[in-house]
Design a protein around this motif. Sequence first.
Motif, PDB file in Angstrom:
ATOM      1  N   ALA A  26     -23.106 -13.522  11.348  1.00  0.00           N
ATOM      2  CA  ALA A  26     -24.058 -13.027  10.350  1.00  0.00           C
ATOM      3  C   ALA A  26     -23.675 -11.613   9.920  1.00  0.00           C
ATOM      4  CB  ALA A  26     -25.464 -13.052  10.922  1.00  0.00           C
ATOM      5  N   SER A  27     -23.274 -10.784  10.892  1.00  0.00           N
ATOM      6  CA  SER A  27     -22.957  -9.394  10.566  1.00  0.00           C
ATOM      7  C   SER A  27     -21.951  -8.840  11.573  1.00  0.00           C
ATOM      8  CB  SER A  27     -24.249  -8.566  10.599  1.00  0.00           C
ATOM      9  OG  SER A  27     -23.971  -7.234  10.287  1.00  0.00           O
ATOM     10  N   ILE A  28     -21.038  -8.036  11.085  1.00  0.00           N
ATOM     11  CA  ILE A  28     -20.039  -7.408  11.969  1.00  0.00           C
ATOM     12  C   ILE A  28     -19.591  -6.121  11.274  1.00  0.00           C
ATOM     13  CG2 ILE A  28     -18.004  -8.552  10.959  1.00  0.00           C
ATOM     14  CD1 ILE A  28     -18.530  -8.135  14.743  1.00  0.00           C
ATOM     15  N   ASP A  29     -19.039  -5.192  12.020  1.00  0.00           N
ATOM     16  CA  ASP A  29     -18.571  -3.972  11.337  1.00  0.00           C
ATOM     17  C   ASP A  29     -17.461  -4.315  10.339  1.00  0.00           C
ATOM     18  OD1 ASP A  29     -16.821  -4.598  13.394  1.00  0.00           O
ATOM     19  OD2 ASP A  29     -16.661  -2.558  14.189  1.00  0.00           O
ATOM     20  N   SER A  30     -16.410  -4.994  10.846  1.00  0.00           N
ATOM     21  CA  SER A  30     -15.295  -5.378   9.968  1.00  0.00           C
ATOM     22  C   SER A  30     -14.636  -6.610  10.593  1.00  0.00           C
ATOM     23  CB  SER A  30     -14.300  -4.222   9.886  1.00  0.00           C
ATOM     24  OG  SER A  30     -12.985  -4.694   9.670  1.00  0.00           O
ATOM     25  N   THR A  31     -14.392  -7.617   9.803  1.00  0.00           N
ATOM     26  CA  THR A  31     -13.767  -8.829  10.368  1.00  0.00           C
ATOM     27  C   THR A  31     -12.348  -8.522  10.845  1.00  0.00           C
ATOM     28  OG1 THR A  31     -13.095  -9.545   8.144  1.00  0.00           O
ATOM     29  CG2 THR A  31     -15.152 -10.466   9.009  1.00  0.00           C
ATOM     30  N   ASN A  32     -11.654  -7.593  10.174  1.00  0.00           N
ATOM     31  CA  ASN A  32     -10.305  -7.234  10.637  1.00  0.00           C
ATOM     32  C   ASN A  32     -10.363  -6.562  12.007  1.00  0.00           C
ATOM     33  OD1 ASN A  32      -9.141  -8.125   8.215  1.00  0.00           O
ATOM     34  ND2 ASN A  32      -7.779  -6.365   8.093  1.00  0.00           N
ATOM     35  N   GLN A  55     -20.488  -7.156   6.231  1.00  0.00           N
ATOM     36  CA  GLN A  55     -19.735  -6.184   7.034  1.00  0.00           C
ATOM     37  C   GLN A  55     -20.417  -4.829   6.874  1.00  0.00           C
ATOM     38  OE1 GLN A  55     -15.101  -7.206   7.153  1.00  0.00           O
ATOM     39  NE2 GLN A  55     -15.781  -6.689   5.111  1.00  0.00           N
ATOM     40  N   THR A  56     -20.643  -4.166   7.993  1.00  0.00           N
ATOM     41  CA  THR A  56     -21.314  -2.867   7.906  1.00  0.00           C
ATOM     42  C   THR A  56     -20.308  -1.729   7.723  1.00  0.00           C
ATOM     43  OG1 THR A  56     -21.293  -2.791  10.309  1.00  0.00           O
ATOM     44  CG2 THR A  56     -23.324  -3.583   9.255  1.00  0.00           C
ATOM     45  N   GLN A  57     -19.050  -1.968   8.060  1.00  0.00           N
ATOM     46  CA  GLN A  57     -18.009  -0.944   7.847  1.00  0.00           C
ATOM     47  C   GLN A  57     -16.740  -1.596   7.338  1.00  0.00           C
ATOM     48  OE1 GLN A  57     -17.417   1.867  11.197  1.00  0.00           O
ATOM     49  NE2 GLN A  57     -19.321   1.019  11.961  1.00  0.00           N
ATOM     50  N   GLY A  58     -16.870  -2.324   6.227  1.00  0.00           N
ATOM     51  CA  GLY A  58     -15.707  -3.012   5.659  1.00  0.00           C
ATOM     52  C   GLY A  58     -14.601  -2.018   5.345  1.00  0.00           C
ATOM     53  N   LYS A  59     -13.377  -2.404   5.681  1.00  0.00           N
ATOM     54  CA  LYS A  59     -12.245  -1.491   5.478  1.00  0.00           C
ATOM     55  C   LYS A  59     -11.446  -1.919   4.260  1.00  0.00           C
ATOM     56  CE  LYS A  59      -9.981  -1.737   9.497  1.00  0.00           C
ATOM     57  NZ  LYS A  59      -8.851  -1.372  10.358  1.00  0.00           N
ATOM     58  N   GLY A  60     -11.127  -0.971   3.401  1.00  0.00           N
ATOM     59  CA  GLY A  60     -10.232  -1.240   2.290  1.00  0.00           C
ATOM     60  C   GLY A  60      -8.862  -0.662   2.574  1.00  0.00           C
ATOM     61  N   ARG A  61      -7.934  -0.833   1.641  1.00  0.00           N
ATOM     62  CA  ARG A  61      -6.610  -0.230   1.801  1.00  0.00           C
ATOM     63  C   ARG A  61      -6.731   1.283   1.689  1.00  0.00           C
ATOM     64  NH1 ARG A  61      -3.225  -0.899  -2.133  1.00  0.00           N
ATOM     65  NH2 ARG A  61      -1.445  -0.449  -0.807  1.00  0.00           N
ATOM     66  N   LEU A  62      -5.734   1.985   2.191  1.00  0.00           N
ATOM     67  CA  LEU A  62      -5.638   3.435   2.101  1.00  0.00           C
ATOM     68  C   LEU A  62      -6.908   4.122   2.624  1.00  0.00           C
ATOM     69  CD1 LEU A  62      -4.110   3.508  -1.521  1.00  0.00           C
ATOM     70  CD2 LEU A  62      -2.860   3.406   0.640  1.00  0.00           C
ATOM     71  N   TRP A  66     -14.930  -0.623   2.019  1.00  0.00           N
ATOM     72  CA  TRP A  66     -15.059  -1.861   1.233  1.00  0.00           C
ATOM     73  C   TRP A  66     -16.500  -2.349   1.355  1.00  0.00           C
ATOM     74  CZ3 TRP A  66     -12.151  -4.346  -2.293  1.00  0.00           C
ATOM     75  CH2 TRP A  66     -12.510  -5.645  -2.628  1.00  0.00           C
ATOM     76  N   ALA A  67     -17.267  -2.227   0.274  1.00  0.00           N
ATOM     77  CA  ALA A  67     -18.675  -2.640   0.302  1.00  0.00           C
ATOM     78  C   ALA A  67     -18.757  -4.145   0.526  1.00  0.00           C
ATOM     79  CB  ALA A  67     -19.340  -2.264  -1.016  1.00  0.00           C
ATOM     80  N   SER A  68     -19.525  -4.554   1.527  1.00  0.00           N
ATOM     81  CA  SER A  68     -19.584  -5.968   1.921  1.00  0.00           C
ATOM     82  C   SER A  68     -21.022  -6.392   2.210  1.00  0.00           C
ATOM     83  CB  SER A  68     -18.751  -6.196   3.193  1.00  0.00           C
ATOM     84  OG  SER A  68     -17.563  -5.461   3.193  1.00  0.00           O
ATOM     85  N   PRO A  69     -21.885  -6.365   1.185  1.00  0.00           N
ATOM     86  CA  PRO A  69     -23.298  -6.687   1.427  1.00  0.00           C
ATOM     87  C   PRO A  69     -23.495  -8.153   1.801  1.00  0.00           C
ATOM     88  CG  PRO A  69     -22.862  -6.409  -0.920  1.00  0.00           C
ATOM     89  CD  PRO A  69     -21.596  -6.051  -0.213  1.00  0.00           C
ATOM     90  N   PRO A  70     -24.641  -8.466   2.443  1.00  0.00           N
ATOM     91  CA  PRO A  70     -24.878  -9.857   2.855  1.00  0.00           C
ATOM     92  C   PRO A  70     -25.177 -10.771   1.664  1.00  0.00           C
ATOM     93  CG  PRO A  70     -26.801  -8.496   3.337  1.00  0.00           C
ATOM     94  CD  PRO A  70     -25.728  -7.563   2.833  1.00  0.00           C
ATOM     95  N   GLY A  71     -24.829 -12.051   1.819  1.00  0.00           N
ATOM     96  CA  GLY A  71     -25.283 -13.065   0.866  1.00  0.00           C
ATOM     97  C   GLY A  71     -24.449 -13.255  -0.375  1.00  0.00           C
TER      98      GLY A  71
END
Length: 259
Positions: A26-32, A55-62, A66-71
């Motif tokens: 349901a929720s995780i900081d970052s799947t990576n 994701q509560t702390q989605g990571k983008g490149r550089l 990375w905004a990752s809201p639910p749903g």
Amino acid sequence: MNNDFASIAEFARTTAAGHFNIISLASIDSTNRYAKLLLSKKKISSSAVILADEQTQGKGRLNRYWASPPGVGLWMSIVVEPDLPATQWFLLTFMSAVAVAEAIERQTGLEAQLKWPNDVLIRRKKTCGILLESASVEQKSFLIIGIGVNVNQSEFPDELRDKATSLAIETGKEISRLELFTEILLRFDQLYSSLDSSIMRIWKKKAAFFQQRVTVTELNREFDAMALDVNDDGGLIVDVQGVHRTIYAGDVQIQWRQI
Ligand code: BTN
């Protein structure tokens, strides 16, 4: 938005989606980050897929956020143990972008275009970003392919509105995350099983930015250039005031020519 994540979780529990081992959360900081953690504890291996509704702390490149809201999105990481020399791992990045682009086209009928190194664009706006990371566990090398797709957002904050879009905005209708997810895995699997340098030809056919002026961000500097080509090592060849340069790490912003 109708939250269809329960159907994805059910699919993961009950369906043998190829040979993938799907873990849905349901929720995780970052799947990576979570994939790296599970790899280090030897709880997962090659062919694991971590999928999160939020994701509560989605990571983008550089090091970007990375905004990752639910749903509304597909926030997923696919773990592979590549049967390729490390010098060829970059092919996985380009292959993943092709897999997502083709899956989006099949599911929505939209035309997807690609931007170096691995963004998927719809009508010149970013709808998917990919973050490739590596992890070593007891002499084995794994790659974690983090894929973020903006699926059902109905709007973006002002500062992103000109650059980002979702499939729902572009089609005017809600898209099934389950169907898109399974299509991405299917296409990923097909391309991965025969992966070689020919993927670059397929990638280039969908590339949006050749002969366009771009702003290149490389390390901490920016410069304007003309995007010319991508070489066999995945490097971006640009023309900077008549001098050809190849960029291996960085980002580009396209200064779209008015048509
Ligand atoms: C980019 O900057 O374009 C790459 C974005 C990658 C986002 C995905 S979402 C799933 C995976 N987990 C993360 O924390 N990041 C990637």
